[in-house]
Each structure stands twice: as structure tokens, then as C-alpha cells.
Design a protein around this motif. Structure first.
Motif, PDB file in Angstrom:
ATOM      1  N   ARG A 114       0.835  -1.197   0.000  1.00 54.58           N
ATOM      2  CA  ARG A 114       0.000   0.000   0.000  1.00 54.58           C
ATOM      3  C   ARG A 114       0.873   1.251   0.000  1.00 54.58           C
ATOM      4  O   ARG A 114       1.762   1.392   0.845  1.00 54.58           O
ATOM      5  CB  ARG A 114      -0.926  -0.008   1.215  1.00 54.58           C
ATOM      6  N   LEU A 115       0.615   2.109  -0.960  1.00 52.02           N
ATOM      7  CA  LEU A 115       1.364   3.353  -1.107  1.00 52.02           C
ATOM      8  C   LEU A 115       0.528   4.509  -0.547  1.00 52.02           C
ATOM      9  O   LEU A 115      -0.680   4.572  -0.764  1.00 52.02           O
ATOM     10  CB  LEU A 115       1.684   3.599  -2.584  1.00 52.02           C
ATOM     11  N   VAL A 116       1.198   5.402   0.177  1.00 53.89           N
ATOM     12  CA  VAL A 116       0.524   6.576   0.732  1.00 53.89           C
ATOM     13  C   VAL A 116       1.047   7.810   0.000  1.00 53.89           C
ATOM     14  O   VAL A 116       2.142   8.296   0.297  1.00 53.89           O
ATOM     15  CB  VAL A 116       0.777   6.705   2.254  1.00 53.89           C
ATOM     16  N   PRO A 117       0.289   8.329  -0.966  1.00 53.74           N
ATOM     17  CA  PRO A 117       0.741   9.499  -1.713  1.00 53.74           C
ATOM     18  C   PRO A 117       0.554  10.782  -0.913  1.00 53.74           C
ATOM     19  O   PRO A 117       0.103  10.759   0.228  1.00 53.74           O
ATOM     20  CB  PRO A 117      -0.173   9.485  -2.949  1.00 53.74           C
ATOM     21  N   ARG A 118       0.883  11.887  -1.534  1.00 44.32           N
ATOM     22  CA  ARG A 118       0.763  13.185  -0.866  1.00 44.32           C
ATOM     23  C   ARG A 118      -0.670  13.463  -0.416  1.00 44.32           C
ATOM     24  O   ARG A 118      -0.895  14.049   0.648  1.00 44.32           O
ATOM     25  CB  ARG A 118       1.242  14.280  -1.821  1.00 44.32           C
TER      26      ARG A 118
END
Length: 204
Positions: A138-142
Motif C-alpha cells: 500500500r502506497l501513501v501518496p501526498r
């Protein structure tokens, strides 16, 4: 009678011999310089040719890197993202000036996935063949909106760097979760119907 004049010209002959020898040395040195210059010209032309080929190859790979349609990054051993393409910048919400050479990939990973990914990062460099080349995280973007990502990653041959492509599978994962929920609801409804039928049979 005979008058004889004798002069000692040994010194002059020695000087002439020395001059002749020096001329030969100068001529040999000149030939050597000329050969060296010719070699340098050849090497320079070959270098120019190599630089042109390298520039063409670099431009080709940069074009592929930028226009492949997939988010791609190059990761250093210290976890710094040294190069990112436009698609990764769009996915993460950060621009190239903020990412390239400054940002660590760890700052974009969900806390629950960080330890697992860090272990893979180390394993990829210690025992290359044992590390996974494709997995989800899981990626947490801006924006803070968590995205489900399918990661494909491997080391660049002869280096300690990795190249990784990231595919946003959030819509697919959402669909999978929705299907799972619907299956669970259908299964519960089926069990409820079966229980009602059993109750009807007993009452009948």
C-alpha cells in the motif's frame, strides 16, 4: 718545396656527429609525436562516435522510461529514489525536484507494509535470488488516499541499485473486496433460506 697545413678538426667532427645524432633523435621524436597525434585523432573520433551512440541510447532509454505508461523509479542501496518518471510523480503527488535524489521510498509506504518491504530490500542485495520480484503493498501518496500497488522490482545488473515499476491496482482490489462482500451476503442469504425451508418442513 711543400707547405702542409694541418688542422685538428676532431671537435668540429664531434659537433657535427652530435648534431646529426640530435637531428635523428628529433626526427624520431617527431615521427613518434605524429603517430601519437594520429592515434589521438583516431581515439577522439571513436570517442565522439561512442558519445553519439551513448547519447542516442540514453535518449532512447529515457524516452522508454518516461513514456512506458507505468510508474517507474530507480532506487539506491540507501533507499533513496534517484530517478522517477512522470507517471510515478503523478501517482505519488510529488514532483521530480522533490523526489529525485532526495526522497526515500520508505516515506511513501503504509506503516503496516514497511517492515516487510524493508526485509525484501535487504534480501535483494544480500541474496538476490531469494528476494521476491513481484508483490503488493500500500502506497501513501501526498493526498493521503491509500493506493493498492502491484510492485515489480529487481536489481540492475552490476550495481546495487533497483529498478521498480508500480501499477495502481486500487480499482481491481476494490472490485475484489466488493465481490467478496457480495459472495458473503449471498452465502448468508442462502443459509437463511435453507434454515427457513428446514423450519417449514418441521412445521409441515
Amino acid at each position: 718545396g711543400v707547405i702542409a697545413i694541418v688542422r685538428d678538426i676532431s671537435e668540429r667532427k664531434r659537433i657535427e656527429f652530435d648534431l646529426l645524432q640530435k637531428n635523428e633523435e628529433i626526427f624520431a621524436a617527431y615521427n613518434q609525436i605524429a603517430a601519437t597525434e594520429e592515434e589521438l585523432r583516431y581515439n577522439y573520433k571513436e570517442l565522439e562516435k561512442s558519445q553519439l551512440l551513448l547519447a542516442a541510447g540514453e535518449e532512447k532509454y529515457r524516452t522508454l522510461f518516461e513514456h512506458t505508461g507505468t510508474a517507474i523509479v530507480v532506487i539506491e542501496e540507501d533507499r533513496t529514489i534517484s530517478l522517477s518518471n512522470a507517471e510515478f510523480q503523478r501517482l505519488s503527488g510529488y514532483n521530480a525536484r522533490e523526489i529525485d535524489g532526495k526522497m526515500h521510498w520508505t516515506s511513501l509506504v503504509h506503516a503496516d507494509d514497511l517492515e516487510r518491504m524493508s526485509a525484501q530490500h535487504r534480501l535483494r542485495r544480500e541474496r538476490h535470488g531469494a528476494a521476491l520480484t513481484s508483490y503488493e503493498f500500500r502506497l501513501v501518496p501526498r493526498s493521503g488516499e491509500v493506493r493498492d500497488i502491484l510492485l515489480t522490482i529487481d536489481t540492475i545488473p552490476g550495481t546495487r541499485k533497483s529498478v521498480a515499476s508500480l501499477m495502481d491496482v486500487t480499482p481491481i482490489k476494490a472490485l475484489e473486496r466488493d465481490l467478496t462482500r457480495k459472495n458473503e451476503e449471498l452465502s448468508a442469504a442462502y443459509q437463511q433460506i435453507a434454515a427457513a425451508e428446514d423450519e417449514l418442513r418441521i412445521n409441515y
